[in-house]
Design a protein around this motif. Structure first.
Motif, PDB file in Angstrom:
ATOM      1  N   LEU A  11     -36.918   3.852  30.354  1.00  0.00           N
ATOM      2  CA  LEU A  11     -38.551   3.731  30.841  1.00  0.00           C
ATOM      3  C   LEU A  11     -39.168   3.928  31.376  1.00  0.00           C
ATOM      4  O   LEU A  11     -40.256   4.757  31.992  1.00  0.00           O
ATOM      5  N   ALA A  12     -38.665   3.718  33.021  1.00  0.00           N
ATOM      6  CA  ALA A  12     -39.297   4.314  34.225  1.00  0.00           C
ATOM      7  C   ALA A  12     -38.975   5.814  34.805  1.00  0.00           C
ATOM      8  O   ALA A  12     -39.959   6.275  35.005  1.00  0.00           O
ATOM      9  N   GLN A  13     -37.747   6.426  34.266  1.00  0.00           N
ATOM     10  CA  GLN A  13     -37.451   8.040  33.826  1.00  0.00           C
ATOM     11  C   GLN A  13     -38.894   8.161  32.562  1.00  0.00           C
ATOM     12  O   GLN A  13     -39.218   9.096  33.224  1.00  0.00           O
ATOM     13  N   LYS A  14     -39.160   7.668  32.048  1.00  0.00           N
ATOM     14  CA  LYS A  14     -40.388   7.929  30.880  1.00  0.00           C
ATOM     15  C   LYS A  14     -41.009   7.795  31.218  1.00  0.00           C
ATOM     16  O   LYS A  14     -42.237   8.924  30.579  1.00  0.00           O
ATOM     17  N   TYR A  15     -42.302   7.459  31.757  1.00  0.00           N
ATOM     18  CA  TYR A  15     -43.368   7.363  32.795  1.00  0.00           C
ATOM     19  C   TYR A  15     -43.455   7.119  33.734  1.00  0.00           C
ATOM     20  O   TYR A  15     -44.594   7.788  34.427  1.00  0.00           O
ATOM     21  N   TYR A  16     -42.461   7.053  34.715  1.00  0.00           N
ATOM     22  CA  TYR A  16     -42.713   7.451  36.385  1.00  0.00           C
ATOM     23  C   TYR A  16     -41.356   8.358  36.626  1.00  0.00           C
ATOM     24  O   TYR A  16     -41.376   8.520  38.044  1.00  0.00           O
ATOM     25  N   LYS A  17     -41.572   9.185  35.624  1.00  0.00           N
ATOM     26  CA  LYS A  17     -40.617  10.206  36.853  1.00  0.00           C
ATOM     27  C   LYS A  17     -39.417   9.693  36.789  1.00  0.00           C
ATOM     28  O   LYS A  17     -38.209  10.263  35.887  1.00  0.00           O
ATOM     29  N   ASP A  18     -39.306   8.361  37.306  1.00  0.00           N
ATOM     30  CA  ASP A  18     -37.518   8.111  37.407  1.00  0.00           C
ATOM     31  C   ASP A  18     -37.357   6.130  38.151  1.00  0.00           C
ATOM     32  O   ASP A  18     -39.229   6.517  38.515  1.00  0.00           O
ATOM     33  N   VAL A  19     -36.962   5.293  38.452  1.00  0.00           N
ATOM     34  CA  VAL A  19     -37.095   4.157  39.088  1.00  0.00           C
ATOM     35  C   VAL A  19     -37.303   4.359  40.348  1.00  0.00           C
ATOM     36  O   VAL A  19     -38.287   3.571  40.314  1.00  0.00           O
TER      37      VAL A  19
END
Length: 719
Positions: free
Chosen positions: A480-488
């Motif tokens: 989800l971090a990759q989906k919404y914020y590029k990556d963790v």
């Protein structure tokens, strides 16, 4: 043969401790009395086997009233089996705390036991508990110091080695052992066979009085008005306390109020008014949560919310310890708490909001175990610590910033001790500790209230739905971090930037010459027009700050935290406040006084003089890190910097050698003198502190005494 048997019988009778005091008959033939002294510490053993530990408030033919740290419990005489008095009280209480330390199995638990035993004069038990602390955590600094360890050039010396050095003329300053060349005035001491902590000063709170400096500033009419004001405050407190006493006395649990509500069943044995208030509070919580999480219920059963009339009954009925304010039972979906305040600022509402969020999760989530703790607890802290009640509209306002959580996580981020999001998202439950609550709240606040709230809300909704099907962890978080914020990693960078940009909400507001705080329930008055409120310069524990512009003279009110809720005020002062003041300052003196007519502890102390270059190097080599979180008194009494002091170094980031540093580094500020009033509650304490230039201390002290006299504890119900 008779003589030895007779002697053996006599010796056995003399050796047998008398722990249970029988009742003596009352002249009227009523229920017998135990002839207890007011203020005597006792254990009241009930016929069912439960025990109440505290100080006697009142004894009548019908009941015994016992005051613990959490309020007064009245026990009917027909429920009393026996009353334990004398030294046996400490032995019994030690046994209970010892079992609790074994169950906890942590270094902090054993250290707390050691400090408690030391305060009760149980030196051997304290020594054993300190030793156990070191078994679990060999680097526990406070336990090492208590046992007599000391450091030389950053290396620990055993108690025997430390005593040998002291016998040769070395001195001790906290954990540091100071060689004779720096301790030339300290005469050699004979080694002690068993290192023990020095006995603390006996500091007794003073009685309410009007300071002479205040009366000199008042004309006769104003003085009469102030005296009437003090009397009015006293009567208001008495009236308020009487109402609270009725709430805490309530009725037996068998006669409790049972109030069904659309989403809960409220059971409460305080007054009916209190029960009705908790009913609308819980419904307001459910309405707020339902707006954000619209999943259908997977369980139709209404959770039962049990609210006991006081903390002692809560402990008796649930078996919980003194540090527990409430809990949620996943199997039954029920919530248990008690009516009462926590320390100076906490309330039953914060517990109900936290545990009620868990109950809401239990109704909505197919399996709570599918979700990591950051999600479960982060949500509970977000709606618990980060909410307040709107009494007029009977609704809950959420998304607020809890000061303690914010300052904690900001400090951790700056020091690099926070839990990275690449680990927090899948942190196992057995590794999730108290420190991660601040991290989890901050992530939840970032997703709810951050700069890109639509992304955050979608992240939370998808995360919730993932857990409906399977156990989720770090991999799902990273996806989800990759989906919404590029990556963790990018999400963490955005998160840290956002958290560090947050400011704590004001603790109150200024109206004319007074500062009023309804959240922290106090009010103070500015001493004169030369003083200005400087609310934009407050530091982490400050609630309000006043300054004389262009000077380093300051008056502030701060909030301090107690590590142990059940610790008596005097014990906390002796074991935490005084030792930490002596570590941070010099010339620490204890005085008598009061704060706004309330018993307070009073201290004066002076900043330590600036260290020389050689001393600074040695400090860096021997002092090590600051005490870690959870260490009693760790950072609360640290010297408060002012803007005039400025940061160390030249500020350009270039290290051009000692000559340039010496040339450009501003001179160290001169030491200031401080006076501190401390009003101790259950889990927190207020500190009113005046910090003045040495040559102006005497002339500005009347201003501080004026503020102390003006301090008013706001009396209102806190739910």
């Amino acid at each position: 043969m008779l003589r030895p048997l007779f002697l053996l019988l006599i010796l056995s009778l003399l050796a047998a401790p008398v722990v249970a005091w029988p009742a003596v008959g009352s002249p009227s033939g009523q229920t017998p009395l135990y002839s207890l002294d007011v203020g005597e510490r006792v254990i009241v053993v009930l016929k069912g086997g439960d025990e109440v530990i505290g100080e006697v408030v009142e004894e009548t033919p019908d009941k015994i009233s016992v005051k613990s740290a959490f309020g007064v419990t009245s026990i009917e005489m027909n429920r009393v089996d026996v009353v334990i008095r004398g030294e046996e009280v400490d032995r019994r209480e030690y046994s209970q705390r010892h079992k609790r330390a074994i169950r906890r199995g942590s270094a902090s638990g054993w250290y707390s036991l050691a400090k408690w035993a030391l305060g009760r004069g149980l030196e051997q038990q304290a020594h054993d508990a300190f030793e156990k602390t070191l078994e679990i955590d060999p680097e526990h600094e406070a336990a090492r110091i208590a046992l007599g360890w000391g450091q030389v050039d950053g290396q620990w010396k055993t108690p025997e080695e430390a005593e040998a050095l002291i016998a040769r003329g070395w001195g001790r300053d906290g954990k540091r052992l100071i060689p004779p060349r720096e301790n030339s005035r300290t005469p050699p001491r004979n080694p002690s066979p068993k290192p023990t902590e020095p006995k603390p000063d006996v500091v007794k709170p003073g009685r309410p009085t009007i300071p002479e400096s205040v009366t000199r500033r008042l004309d006769p009419q104003d003085q009469r008005r102030r005296e009437e004001q003090l009397e009015r405050r006293r009567k208001e407190r008495e009236k308020f306390d009487e109402n609270k006493r009725k709430e805490y006395e309530g009725v037996p649990w068998s006669s409790r109020s049972t109030l069904p509500a659309p989403n809960w069943v409220i059971e409460c044995n305080s007054t009916p008014e209190v029960a009705r208030t908790y009913r609308w509070i819980m419904e307001a919580l459910h309405a707020t949560l339902s707006k954000m999480f619209k999943s259908p219920d997977v369980r139709s059963q209404k959770p039962i919310v049990k609210i006991y009339r006081n903390h002692d009954e809560f402990m008796l009925k649930t078996g919980m310890g003194a540090g527990v304010g409430g809990f949620y039972q996943p199997t039954s979906q029920n919530v248990s708490a008690y009516h009462g305040t926590f320390g100076l600022t906490g309330t039953t509402f914060t517990v109900l909001a936290h545990e009620g969020t868990h109950a809401f999760q239990g109704k909505k989530m197919t399996r709570m175990g599918n979700y990591p703790n950051w999600f479960i607890e982060g949500m509970a802290v977000y709606f618990g610590d980060g909410s307040k009640l709107d009494y007029k509209k009977k609704k809950l306002v959420s998304g607020l910033i809890p000061r303690d959580r914010l300052f904690h996580i900001q400090e951790k981020i700056r020091e690099g001790t926070h839990t990275p999001l690449s680990k927090l998202g899948g942190l196992p439950r057995n590794r999730f500790g108290g420190s991660q609550y601040a991290d989890s709240w901050a992530v939840m606040h970032f997703l709810f209230k951050g700069p890109e709230t639509r992304k955050g809300h979608r992240f939370l909704v998808e995360y919730w739905r993932m857990g409906e099907k399977r156990r989720i962890g770090q991999r799902q978080f990273n996806n989800l971090a990759q989906k919404y914020y590029k990556d963790v990693d990018q999400m963490e960078a955005d998160w840290k930037e956002y958290v560090l940009s947050l400011n704590a909400p004001p603790a109150g507001e200024v109206k004319d010459s007074r500062f009023n705080s309804l959240d922290f329930m106090f009010s103070i008055e500015r001493p004169g027009p030369n003083w200005e409120f400087a609310l934009d310069e407050i530091q982490d524990r400050d609630l309000v700050l006043m300054k004389i512009p262009g000077t380093r003279n300051e008056i502030r009110v701060r909030i301090l935290t107690k590590a142990e809720d059940g610790q008596r005020p005097q014990d906390w002062i002796d074991s935490v406040a005084l030792p930490d003041l002596r570590k941070k300052y010099t010339d620490v003196r204890t005085l008598k006084g009061d704060l706004g007519g309330l018993d307070a502890f009073l201290f004066e102390f002076v900043d330590k003089p600036p260290a020389t270059k050689e001393e600074s190097k040695e400090e860096g080599a021997t002092d090590g890190d600051e005490p870690s979180e959870g260490t009693p008194g760790s950072r609360q009494f640290s010297a408060v910097q002012t803007q005039q002091e400025g940061p160390e170094g030249d500020g350009d980031g270039n290290g051009d050698g000692e000559a340039k540093d010496a040339e450009q580094k501003p001179p160290a500020p001169a030491p200031r003198k401080h006076r501190s009033y401390i009003l101790v509650g259950i889990s927190n304490a207020y500190e009113l502190r005046g910090s003045f230039e040495m040559d102006q201390f005497a002339s500005l002290l009347p201003d501080l005494e004026w503020v102390a006299f003006s301090f008013e504890k706001i009396q209102r119900n806190r739910w």
